[in-house]
Write a protein that holds these residues in place. Sequence first.
Motif, PDB file in Angstrom:
ATOM      1  N   ALA A   1      22.665  24.064   1.651  1.00 53.14           N
ATOM      2  CA  ALA A   1      23.078  23.322   2.847  1.00 53.14           C
ATOM      3  C   ALA A   1      24.432  22.655   2.615  1.00 53.14           C
ATOM      4  O   ALA A   1      25.314  22.701   3.479  1.00 53.14           O
ATOM      5  CB  ALA A   1      22.024  22.280   3.214  1.00 53.14           C
ATOM      6  N   PHE A   2      24.616  22.061   1.438  1.00 49.65           N
ATOM      7  CA  PHE A   2      25.866  21.381   1.119  1.00 49.65           C
ATOM      8  C   PHE A   2      27.031  22.367   1.051  1.00 49.65           C
ATOM      9  O   PHE A   2      28.084  22.150   1.667  1.00 49.65           O
ATOM     10  CB  PHE A   2      25.730  20.616  -0.195  1.00 49.65           C
ATOM     11  CG  PHE A   2      26.956  19.839  -0.560  1.00 49.65           C
ATOM     12  CD1 PHE A   2      27.265  18.662   0.095  1.00 49.65           C
ATOM     13  CD2 PHE A   2      27.812  20.293  -1.552  1.00 49.65           C
ATOM     14  CE1 PHE A   2      28.407  17.943  -0.233  1.00 49.65           C
ATOM     15  CE2 PHE A   2      28.951  19.580  -1.882  1.00 49.65           C
ATOM     16  CZ  PHE A   2      29.251  18.403  -1.222  1.00 49.65           C
ATOM     17  N   LEU A   3      26.843  23.475   0.330  1.00 52.54           N
ATOM     18  CA  LEU A   3      27.915  24.472   0.204  1.00 52.54           C
ATOM     19  C   LEU A   3      28.252  25.111   1.550  1.00 52.54           C
ATOM     20  O   LEU A   3      29.424  25.324   1.876  1.00 52.54           O
ATOM     21  CB  LEU A   3      27.524  25.544  -0.807  1.00 52.54           C
ATOM     22  CG  LEU A   3      27.491  25.092  -2.257  1.00 52.54           C
ATOM     23  CD1 LEU A   3      26.979  26.204  -3.160  1.00 52.54           C
ATOM     24  CD2 LEU A   3      28.861  24.615  -2.707  1.00 52.54           C
ATOM     25  N   THR A   4      27.228  25.403   2.336  1.00 50.42           N
ATOM     26  CA  THR A   4      27.449  25.968   3.669  1.00 50.42           C
ATOM     27  C   THR A   4      28.221  24.980   4.535  1.00 50.42           C
ATOM     28  O   THR A   4      29.142  25.364   5.260  1.00 50.42           O
ATOM     29  CB  THR A   4      26.103  26.318   4.325  1.00 50.42           C
ATOM     30  OG1 THR A   4      25.419  27.261   3.495  1.00 50.42           O
ATOM     31  CG2 THR A   4      26.285  26.896   5.705  1.00 50.42           C
ATOM     32  N   GLY A   5      27.849  23.723   4.460  1.00 51.19           N
ATOM     33  CA  GLY A   5      28.542  22.696   5.243  1.00 51.19           C
ATOM     34  C   GLY A   5      29.993  22.537   4.835  1.00 51.19           C
ATOM     35  O   GLY A   5      30.870  22.377   5.681  1.00 51.19           O
ATOM     36  N   LEU A   6      30.267  22.601   3.525  1.00 52.92           N
ATOM     37  CA  LEU A   6      31.656  22.513   3.072  1.00 52.92           C
ATOM     38  C   LEU A   6      32.474  23.699   3.578  1.00 52.92           C
ATOM     39  O   LEU A   6      33.612  23.537   4.019  1.00 52.92           O
ATOM     40  CB  LEU A   6      31.735  22.438   1.549  1.00 52.92           C
ATOM     41  CG  LEU A   6      31.455  21.085   0.918  1.00 52.92           C
ATOM     42  CD1 LEU A   6      31.592  21.174  -0.600  1.00 52.92           C
ATOM     43  CD2 LEU A   6      32.376  20.011   1.461  1.00 52.92           C
ATOM     44  N   CYS A   7      31.894  24.892   3.504  1.00 52.88           N
ATOM     45  CA  CYS A   7      32.580  26.085   4.038  1.00 52.88           C
ATOM     46  C   CYS A   7      32.845  25.924   5.527  1.00 52.88           C
ATOM     47  O   CYS A   7      33.929  26.271   6.019  1.00 52.88           O
ATOM     48  CB  CYS A   7      31.750  27.338   3.779  1.00 52.88           C
ATOM     49  SG  CYS A   7      31.686  27.818   2.050  1.00 52.88           S
ATOM     50  N   ALA A   8      31.871  25.398   6.245  1.00 54.23           N
ATOM     51  CA  ALA A   8      32.036  25.183   7.685  1.00 54.23           C
ATOM     52  C   ALA A   8      33.116  24.142   7.956  1.00 54.23           C
ATOM     53  O   ALA A   8      33.921  24.311   8.883  1.00 54.23           O
ATOM     54  CB  ALA A   8      30.710  24.761   8.310  1.00 54.23           C
ATOM     55  N   ASP A   9      33.143  23.071   7.170  1.00 54.45           N
ATOM     56  CA  ASP A   9      34.190  22.060   7.338  1.00 54.45           C
ATOM     57  C   ASP A   9      35.572  22.677   7.170  1.00 54.45           C
ATOM     58  O   ASP A   9      36.483  22.397   7.941  1.00 54.45           O
ATOM     59  CB  ASP A   9      34.011  20.923   6.327  1.00 54.45           C
ATOM     60  CG  ASP A   9      32.833  20.031   6.639  1.00 54.45           C
ATOM     61  OD1 ASP A   9      32.518  19.866   7.833  1.00 54.45           O
ATOM     62  OD2 ASP A   9      32.220  19.500   5.693  1.00 54.45           O
ATOM     63  N   LEU A  10      35.714  23.521   6.164  1.00 56.48           N
ATOM     64  CA  LEU A  10      37.002  24.172   5.927  1.00 56.48           C
ATOM     65  C   LEU A  10      37.332  25.165   7.040  1.00 56.48           C
ATOM     66  O   LEU A  10      38.463  25.237   7.507  1.00 56.48           O
ATOM     67  CB  LEU A  10      36.997  24.878   4.571  1.00 56.48           C
ATOM     68  CG  LEU A  10      36.926  23.957   3.356  1.00 56.48           C
ATOM     69  CD1 LEU A  10      36.737  24.769   2.087  1.00 56.48           C
ATOM     70  CD2 LEU A  10      38.160  23.084   3.268  1.00 56.48           C
ATOM     71  N   ALA A  11      36.347  25.939   7.469  1.00 58.46           N
ATOM     72  CA  ALA A  11      36.582  26.957   8.498  1.00 58.46           C
ATOM     73  C   ALA A  11      36.865  26.338   9.865  1.00 58.46           C
ATOM     74  O   ALA A  11      37.727  26.822  10.597  1.00 58.46           O
ATOM     75  CB  ALA A  11      35.374  27.894   8.595  1.00 58.46           C
TER      76      ALA A  11
END
Length: 159
Positions: A57-67
């Motif tokens: 969840a954390f890694l996915t959220g970071l990727c989403a924040d960047l994207a």
Amino acid sequence: MSRQRNPWLLPVSILAALLLGLLPLPEMLQALRPYWLALVLVYWLIEAPERAGLGLAFLTGLCADLAFGSILGEQALRLVIMAFIVGRFRAQLRFFPLSQQALAIGGLLLNDRVVAAVLHLMLDEPQLPASFWWSPLTGMLLWPPVFVLLDRFRLGGRG
């Protein structure tokens, strides 16, 4: 074993949800855009908790924040909170009928909107318009087809 049959499905579904979130929509439909990442992540948290958890969840959220160009860590925090709640109530959610699951998912998505609003308030960021509170309803209505589609792929078409 069905768990190992499609090891690529989890990352591909997360990537597809990320791309769906980036898909341009007409201005009047923007507010109805479901939180695709949350829907897909919740599916994996319910059905394959050994493969999905707070870290994903954390890694996915970071990727989403960047994207998406949002505040770094905002979606990561929102998805971790959602993952924690789902993990806590996984046993109950797993055995709800799909219609009751959809209501629970609607509540989770509404909670996510509250968390986002509080974060924006605390960080003195602009608040989303009131129409964006309709998005949890869209996510709730889309939960059954998302669940069935991912379940079919995960079980290899024998579900």
